[in-house]
Design an enzyme around this catalytic site. Sequence first.
Site, PDB file in Angstrom:
ATOM      1  N   HIS A 469       0.731  -1.250  -0.194  1.00 30.56           N
ATOM      2  CA  HIS A 469       0.103   0.102   0.209  1.00 30.56           C
ATOM      3  C   HIS A 469       1.034   1.262   0.095  1.00 30.56           C
ATOM      4  O   HIS A 469       0.830   1.997  -0.839  1.00 30.56           O
ATOM      5  CB  HIS A 469      -0.957   0.000   1.017  1.00 30.56           C
ATOM      6  CG  HIS A 469      -1.667   1.149   1.438  1.00 30.56           C
ATOM      7  ND1 HIS A 469      -3.065   1.419   0.890  1.00 30.56           N
ATOM      8  CD2 HIS A 469      -1.625   2.410   1.775  1.00 30.56           C
ATOM      9  CE1 HIS A 469      -3.673   2.330   1.124  1.00 30.56           C
ATOM     10  NE2 HIS A 469      -2.678   3.087   1.811  1.00 30.56           N
ATOM     11  N   GLU A 470       1.957   1.360   0.962  1.00 35.19           N
ATOM     12  CA  GLU A 470       2.678   2.485   0.901  1.00 35.19           C
ATOM     13  C   GLU A 470       3.686   2.653  -0.218  1.00 35.19           C
ATOM     14  O   GLU A 470       3.933   3.427  -0.689  1.00 35.19           O
ATOM     15  CB  GLU A 470       3.575   2.527   2.279  1.00 35.19           C
ATOM     16  CG  GLU A 470       2.436   2.408   3.537  1.00 35.19           C
ATOM     17  CD  GLU A 470       1.697   3.583   3.669  1.00 35.19           C
ATOM     18  OE1 GLU A 470       1.977   4.509   3.114  1.00 35.19           O
ATOM     19  OE2 GLU A 470       0.799   3.340   4.183  1.00 35.19           O
ATOM     20  N   HIS A 473       1.749   4.618  -2.827  1.00 34.46           N
ATOM     21  CA  HIS A 473       1.767   5.719  -2.680  1.00 34.46           C
ATOM     22  C   HIS A 473       3.313   6.328  -3.423  1.00 34.46           C
ATOM     23  O   HIS A 473       3.538   7.351  -3.772  1.00 34.46           O
ATOM     24  CB  HIS A 473       2.097   6.330  -0.961  1.00 34.46           C
ATOM     25  CG  HIS A 473       0.601   6.264  -0.696  1.00 34.46           C
ATOM     26  ND1 HIS A 473      -0.434   6.948  -1.279  1.00 34.46           N
ATOM     27  CD2 HIS A 473       0.056   5.779   0.604  1.00 34.46           C
ATOM     28  CE1 HIS A 473      -1.646   6.966  -0.457  1.00 34.46           C
ATOM     29  NE2 HIS A 473      -1.196   6.062   0.807  1.00 34.46           N
ATOM     30  N   HIS A 476       3.168   6.672  -7.008  1.00 36.25           N
ATOM     31  CA  HIS A 476       2.618   7.732  -7.401  1.00 36.25           C
ATOM     32  C   HIS A 476       3.646   8.971  -7.455  1.00 36.25           C
ATOM     33  O   HIS A 476       3.563  10.051  -8.154  1.00 36.25           O
ATOM     34  CB  HIS A 476       1.493   8.186  -6.408  1.00 36.25           C
ATOM     35  CG  HIS A 476       0.414   9.022  -6.946  1.00 36.25           C
ATOM     36  ND1 HIS A 476      -0.765   9.169  -6.363  1.00 36.25           N
ATOM     37  CD2 HIS A 476       0.199   9.744  -8.151  1.00 36.25           C
ATOM     38  CE1 HIS A 476      -1.434  10.012  -6.896  1.00 36.25           C
ATOM     39  NE2 HIS A 476      -0.871  10.490  -8.253  1.00 36.25           N
TER      40      HIS A 476
END
Length: 666
Positions: A469-470, A473, A476
Amino acid sequence: MIETLLAPSPLPFAAPPFDRIDPAAYLPAIRQGIAEAAADIAAIVEDPAPPSFDNTIVALERAGARLARARRIFWTVSSAQADETIHAIEAEIGALLTAHGTSIGHNPDLFARVKSVWEARDTAGLNNAQARLLEHGYRGFVDGGALLDAADKARFAAIATELSSLGTLFGQNVMAAAADWHLLLDPADLDGLPQALRESSARRAEARGDRGKHLITLDRGDAENFLTFSTRRDLRETLWRAFTTRCDGGAHDNRDIVDRMLALRRERAALLGYKSHADYALVDSMAKTPDAAEALLMRVWTPALAQVAAEQAELQAVARSDGQTAEIAPWDWRFYAERVRRDRYALDGAEVKTYLTLDRVRAAAFDCAARLYGLTFERRQDLPGWHPDVDAWAVSRNGATIGLLYTDYLARPEKHGGAWMGSLRVQEKIDAPVVPPVLPITYLVANFAKAPPGADTALSISEARTLFHEFGHALHALLSDVTYPSQAGTAVARDFVEFPSKFMEHWIVAPDTLARLGMPADLIAAIGQADDFGQGFATIELVASSLLDLAVHRSTEAAPDSAAITRATLDRIAMPAAIAPRHGLTHFTHIFDGGYAGAYYSYLWAEVLDADAFAAFEDIFDPALADRFRREILAPGNSRDPLASFIAFRGRPPEEAPLLRDRRLA
């Protein structure tokens, strides 16, 4: 001394020289940076040329670059490696930065220039990214109080300063409450606990002088592992009550802070003409209004209640087979859910962890990024981190360097709890081609329990998801391709920012990924099947917190009573007694020491986007589709409307049906 923080670093990537930073330099460096940024603003205001997009809006993008460098380094260290020196100056630095930001937003001459450019926007020949930058800039001034009279501006500034101080104190209380509490166990108390948790708890106890004992903390990873595996119902209850009531009374009580922050946020929203803080917070979101956000939550809540009732009946049957006559309690849920997964699906959480070691899961994340986006990661041992556990990685795409990534995954007392991503520098090419594009520097932080020397740190499937999940980020930020820094990477609408990170979670449970980790086919199948069970619980836990966040931030009372609002909200939605919201208000750092106030629903909306986007992947490693996701979702950042980005990828607006299917709620 302060130039180490303010000036560009001589290291590769201009990476911060963490090993040469004196903590005593933070405060004077921030003060110096603020003075320089104020001079940059004065130069914009005093420019004799008529206001234009370049000499006003672009100039604001460039202003305060040295302050931004020092500020980002400080907040990185204060969240991931804070000592008493850092804690002592957090509130003061927060207040200084808040006052500086308010002074910019309330500068009438500066706003007059921005307003002049905004009023001429239709004839300025701006491209889409420039028009969006101008619109956001103008709205930022308005929502920052630029249109208020002198008295209201003074009150607005006072509110901002107090909120900054209270937010810092709230976060420090949560850290202190976790540090002060522990559950000290004898070896006889460890029945059911995985070996990794036994070893990490033994090391913590020995470090405190309790050799031969085992110390369990209130870190979420510790707590959820203990609640999942411990056969001692009495100890599960003790831990659950401590975990869910952090800062709800006692030496680190946050109750008054919560109510005061709610009152201040309501007052600020009213000054700006909004009905409530939630209305203020969501005006720039994809949902737009609190009514729309709550409607989404309730469309998911209703079927989740039915699903969780079925799950609870199954857990109750298992509990009764164990001789437990009492109703399933919140501290029983994870334990019996694990029993169902193990008995029905042959999924042994402890066995799963033997394959999900930290180094292998991190390598799997890098491998997925390579297969999806052509990225490679090279460890840079010449670049220091803020702690010996921190690794630096040079990131390249198709042979060209695109940025730097730091990873800091192991739990330490100096860290805030949980996991997060941040940026030490954002991508931009505001001065290209005269100046080469600026490459991003991003970092990931988590709190996985460290294995003993010579052993591998083992992760649960939930913790492996957190890492992915991180990492989503970080991708991104690393794959951002924008001109202006304030539009880079994760600087998007709050209910869009969690989309790429939720999207990346799919790849850690992909059979191909798990097989590459050496996991046998039967265990991979068990993980896939077990994912079907427990979706009701996970949905109720998340949505309840989202509804509470909306409820307290929709209040129009001058002195909101958060405890009363909580009770009324949980009664109204028929909250199951056997489940607690994922976050209680007194330790809800997302909304009281973070940026999610009034917008925590964003996690669920991001799942709508994620589930719909992932449904497009028949082959999850389809390079053409992955490249389209990169171009249309990751690269544009906030240079265009997030709905337009989603439509550019999917060909239509998002639909909720894939989310309901994924959560087994259809």
